[in-house]
Write a protein that holds these residues in place. Sequence first.
Motif, PDB file in Angstrom:
ATOM      1  N   UNK A 461      11.003  56.822 121.946  1.00 53.23           N
ATOM      2  CA  UNK A 461      12.422  56.532 122.177  1.00 53.23           C
ATOM      3  C   UNK A 461      12.574  55.491 123.281  1.00 53.23           C
ATOM      4  N   UNK A 462      13.427  54.478 123.038  1.00 49.82           N
ATOM      5  CA  UNK A 462      13.682  53.425 124.021  1.00 49.82           C
ATOM      6  C   UNK A 462      14.999  53.714 124.725  1.00 49.82           C
ATOM      7  N   UNK A 463      14.905  54.447 125.843  1.00 50.89           N
ATOM      8  CA  UNK A 463      16.117  54.809 126.584  1.00 50.89           C
ATOM      9  C   UNK A 463      16.776  53.594 127.208  1.00 50.89           C
ATOM     10  N   UNK A 464      15.987  52.573 127.544  1.00 50.70           N
ATOM     11  CA  UNK A 464      16.527  51.402 128.242  1.00 50.70           C
ATOM     12  C   UNK A 464      17.486  50.599 127.376  1.00 50.70           C
ATOM     13  N   UNK A 465      17.305  50.628 126.048  1.00 53.70           N
ATOM     14  CA  UNK A 465      18.167  49.829 125.170  1.00 53.70           C
ATOM     15  C   UNK A 465      19.168  50.672 124.396  1.00 53.70           C
ATOM     16  N   UNK A 466      19.097  51.989 124.503  1.00 49.35           N
ATOM     17  CA  UNK A 466      19.994  52.884 123.777  1.00 49.35           C
ATOM     18  C   UNK A 466      21.193  53.250 124.648  1.00 49.35           C
ATOM     19  N   UNK A 467      22.301  53.601 124.021  1.00 43.50           N
ATOM     20  CA  UNK A 467      23.475  54.014 124.794  1.00 43.50           C
ATOM     21  C   UNK A 467      24.486  54.702 123.884  1.00 43.50           C
ATOM     22  N   UNK A 468      25.393  55.412 124.495  1.00 39.21           N
ATOM     23  CA  UNK A 468      26.557  55.981 123.812  1.00 39.21           C
ATOM     24  C   UNK A 468      27.800  55.528 124.569  1.00 39.21           C
ATOM     25  N   UNK A 469      28.890  55.385 123.846  1.00 41.05           N
ATOM     26  CA  UNK A 469      30.124  54.947 124.500  1.00 41.05           C
ATOM     27  C   UNK A 469      31.308  55.323 123.634  1.00 41.05           C
ATOM     28  N   UNK A 470      32.418  55.620 124.273  1.00 42.16           N
ATOM     29  CA  UNK A 470      33.683  55.829 123.587  1.00 42.16           C
ATOM     30  C   UNK A 470      34.590  54.632 123.866  1.00 42.16           C
ATOM     31  N   UNK A 471      34.979  53.942 122.809  1.00 39.69           N
ATOM     32  CA  UNK A 471      35.886  52.798 122.919  1.00 39.69           C
ATOM     33  C   UNK A 471      37.305  53.260 122.577  1.00 39.69           C
ATOM     34  N   UNK A 472      38.244  52.902 123.411  1.00 42.88           N
ATOM     35  CA  UNK A 472      39.658  53.184 123.152  1.00 42.88           C
ATOM     36  C   UNK A 472      40.422  51.871 123.121  1.00 42.88           C
ATOM     37  N   UNK A 473      41.176  51.674 122.080  1.00 51.70           N
ATOM     38  CA  UNK A 473      41.908  50.415 121.962  1.00 51.70           C
ATOM     39  C   UNK A 473      43.324  50.672 121.490  1.00 51.70           C
ATOM     40  N   UNK A 499      38.084  43.917 119.957  1.00 50.16           N
ATOM     41  CA  UNK A 499      36.846  44.038 119.204  1.00 50.16           C
ATOM     42  C   UNK A 499      35.676  44.084 120.180  1.00 50.16           C
ATOM     43  N   UNK A 500      34.457  44.443 119.702  1.00 51.15           N
ATOM     44  CA  UNK A 500      33.279  44.457 120.573  1.00 51.15           C
ATOM     45  C   UNK A 500      33.046  43.084 121.194  1.00 51.15           C
ATOM     46  N   UNK A 501      32.512  43.073 122.404  1.00 52.47           N
ATOM     47  CA  UNK A 501      32.437  41.822 123.160  1.00 52.47           C
ATOM     48  C   UNK A 501      31.368  40.879 122.655  1.00 52.47           C
ATOM     49  N   UNK A 502      30.316  41.395 122.000  1.00 54.63           N
ATOM     50  CA  UNK A 502      29.179  40.544 121.682  1.00 54.63           C
ATOM     51  C   UNK A 502      28.839  40.524 120.219  1.00 54.63           C
ATOM     52  N   UNK A 510      22.037  48.322 124.943  1.00 55.99           N
ATOM     53  CA  UNK A 510      22.605  48.757 126.225  1.00 55.99           C
ATOM     54  C   UNK A 510      23.100  47.588 127.054  1.00 55.99           C
ATOM     55  N   UNK A 511      22.513  46.401 126.882  1.00 49.85           N
ATOM     56  CA  UNK A 511      22.965  45.226 127.632  1.00 49.85           C
ATOM     57  C   UNK A 511      24.368  44.799 127.239  1.00 49.85           C
ATOM     58  N   UNK A 512      24.896  45.330 126.122  1.00 46.86           N
ATOM     59  CA  UNK A 512      26.245  45.018 125.657  1.00 46.86           C
ATOM     60  C   UNK A 512      27.181  46.206 125.838  1.00 46.86           C
ATOM     61  N   UNK A 513      26.826  47.111 126.731  1.00 52.55           N
ATOM     62  CA  UNK A 513      27.628  48.311 126.939  1.00 52.55           C
ATOM     63  C   UNK A 513      28.848  47.990 127.806  1.00 52.55           C
ATOM     64  N   UNK A 514      29.731  47.182 127.249  1.00 50.44           N
ATOM     65  CA  UNK A 514      30.964  46.775 127.920  1.00 50.44           C
ATOM     66  C   UNK A 514      32.163  47.264 127.116  1.00 50.44           C
ATOM     67  N   UNK A 515      33.326  47.184 127.731  1.00 47.45           N
ATOM     68  CA  UNK A 515      34.550  47.502 127.011  1.00 47.45           C
ATOM     69  C   UNK A 515      34.853  46.432 125.969  1.00 47.45           C
ATOM     70  N   UNK A 516      35.911  46.651 125.205  1.00 48.04           N
ATOM     71  CA  UNK A 516      36.290  45.738 124.138  1.00 48.04           C
ATOM     72  C   UNK A 516      36.891  44.452 124.693  1.00 48.04           C
ATOM     73  N   UNK A 517      36.660  43.362 123.981  1.00 52.43           N
ATOM     74  CA  UNK A 517      37.345  42.122 124.320  1.00 52.43           C
ATOM     75  C   UNK A 517      38.808  42.228 123.873  1.00 52.43           C
ATOM     76  N   UNK A 544      45.607  31.130 119.747  1.00 50.49           N
ATOM     77  CA  UNK A 544      44.860  32.377 119.916  1.00 50.49           C
ATOM     78  C   UNK A 544      44.008  32.282 121.181  1.00 50.49           C
ATOM     79  N   UNK A 545      44.045  33.326 121.987  1.00 49.95           N
ATOM     80  CA  UNK A 545      43.188  33.427 123.169  1.00 49.95           C
ATOM     81  C   UNK A 545      42.408  34.725 123.088  1.00 49.95           C
ATOM     82  N   UNK A 546      41.076  34.618 123.139  1.00 56.71           N
ATOM     83  CA  UNK A 546      40.190  35.794 123.151  1.00 56.71           C
ATOM     84  C   UNK A 546      39.432  35.804 124.473  1.00 56.71           C
ATOM     85  N   UNK A 547      39.478  36.926 125.192  1.00 57.54           N
ATOM     86  CA  UNK A 547      38.919  37.006 126.540  1.00 57.54           C
ATOM     87  C   UNK A 547      37.865  38.105 126.637  1.00 57.54           C
ATOM     88  N   UNK A 548      37.002  37.960 127.675  1.00 62.76           N
ATOM     89  CA  UNK A 548      35.940  38.932 127.964  1.00 62.76           C
ATOM     90  C   UNK A 548      34.980  39.054 126.784  1.00 62.76           C
TER      91      UNK A 548
END
Length: 715
Positions: A461-473, A499-502, A510-517, A544-548
């Motif tokens: 198991x690769x803990x460094x690249x795995x993650x869980x997250x709850x997105x609310x939009x 939408x997802x940032x990346x 896990x490097x993309x574990x950010x909130x929604x853009x 149209x402007x898309x941020x973050x």
Amino acid sequence: MAMSAPLALAVGWSGFAHAQEAAADQPVDVITITAAKTRSLEQFTPTASRLGLSARETPATLDVIDSDQMIGRGFATVEQAADSLPGVTSGGSPGDPSSFAMRGFTGDQITVLRNGLYIGPSDMTNRPQNTFNLASVEILKGPASVLYGQGAIGGVVNVVNKGPSFGTPEVDLLATVGSFGTTNLGVGGTTHVGDKLAVRLDVSRTGTDGYVHGAGANSTNATASLVWRPAETWEIQLTLDYLQDNPSTYFGTPLVPASFATRPLKGVVSASDGQTLDQRMRYVNYNVSDARIHGEQTWPQLLVKWTPRSDLTFENFAYYFHADRRWIDAETYQFNSATRLIDRDRFFVFHKQDLVGDQGSVTYQGDLFSLPNKVVAGFDYNHLDFDRTRGFPDGDSVDPFNPDPGLFGALKGKHSPTKWDDASAFFEDVLDVTPALKLVTGGRFDVLDLDRKNYNFDGSYSAATSFTRTYRSGTWRVGAVYTIQDVITPYVSFTTGQDPVGSNIFVANASENFGLSRSHQVEVGVKANTPDHRADATLSLYDILRQNILVQTGVDVLSAAGSQRSKGVELAGNLRLTDHWTISANTAFTDTHYGYFVDTNTGLDDSGKQPANIPKWTANLWTSVSEIGGLPLEIGGGLRYIGKRYANAANTVSLDSYTLVDIYASYRLSPGVMLTGRINNLFDKAYAQWADIYYPSEVMLGAPRSAEVGIVAKF
């Protein structure tokens, strides 16, 4: 020989097509297929709203191409059909086989739907789609998260199946053969038993040897649908969709130094370092001999509609989607200046996807503050299981002109399962402020629980690249539409999206574990037609402007771009000059660029640069003339212009502009049988259709001149 006209399809808030009894069920005497025709702004346009609004009443840009136009123009795929609409381009490599661009965005910022259903990021789940089984391809421009959840920043492409009819029974046939061993076959039809039960079945198959050696493709699509009306207040529709395909294994033609290209392919690409394409490599396939791309998907859907009163409707739409996909390829081809060979990689990936979902809504029509009002409220839930296994075996090098295909090698990969639970609540409302003025609003709130895991090649198991997250939009829109004397309708709207940032959410690490853009669009426009409906036009301007955001600049490489802004204008019109001569035309201008953006893959400052594969200018023109010399003969053609685009975020390689010309002729052998012939890319223009950021050393070249003949019939 009586024929039924094209079916009038009504689609519920979910975008699911269910046949309706309408004037289109009346028999006509002759087949009605043409490449250019006027449209009705009163047409029901479900993709843009669940409220049952017409195109005129919708404060947004919605473009539609129906089955007759797709057949008349010779469009065998959804991509070809979408490309004929204002400001839309498509492309992609076999690793991303069906990608769209519009309003300055591409990839996962364009949501692809089937009957209004979202199955995942388009560059991971979308497949080349036959058009014979389809009633229409509908495109909603701008952010649409308020309708369809995360994503949909640049727009939505909704592919709508043909549905059963309670009108005249009908059988449809299509058979064409053409250059490069291309075939397109389809058979389908609809019938009914009294006024209680109607059924439809369509089966189509396309195949080609391909214009690149050894890179053929084929697909088979079957759709079956049944409508049962046990009582006047109930309607139940069951649909089953099956798709099996083997796309082309052509991943592109590699760029080479100008000193190496003794026969440069001029007018196709331009690069700041002098790289170019060599005519001698134009049709060479650099993939391995046992390369294989394969997909198979099954999709049952059940719609139940209950209307206890004329002002009240309940709907529930349940579905299950299963897909298996696989790629086994050498995908990256890079010229090695030291060896003067083409260096190839190896890559394989397998997908197994299961998605189960349910959507429910209630629609009520009444008065609000003594004003006519219609409101829709509902829920949307789906659960995803997505398993991805991939690996990168060692590559090799081959001759640029006569490559030894070789074999792929051993399959040893790592496993990445993804699960999500996505629940949402939504509403839409239309209020008639005055008989001429409508106020259209909507909102949606989503909660997405994502569980993303990665395992190493040894199974650990690769803990460094795995993650869980709850997105609310939370997203919303508001628009106003004002109709002047039933012929001119200006509108304005403000729409938000998230939408997802990346990269797509199926492969986020896990490097993309950010909130929604976050994104928003301001759009103003006007829709108009002449009183006699012989001409119509639409004009829209947007910002149209898309941020973050994060931008994917290579395989597993993401860079923070801060923002992306896109402004533009789109113009479309149709004109029936005489009873037998019709013209359709459109053009679009797009100005889009990144904000602060340093590409960590190259170290270059790409701030202010234009995103890849986005042309500033596009244009389409179609015309057809029928009953020539009193004969049942129609002649027409189309012209498509695509402006210069860039192949990378640094804008160091550009894909040159190009113009394609297609011509066709059709002759009615009998009222329901038509013989057709066409030539595509009449002047054999060499052009680059797409540049995939995953493969920066190569570009996808478009098809050369081709011809086909065929028969279209309706009985």
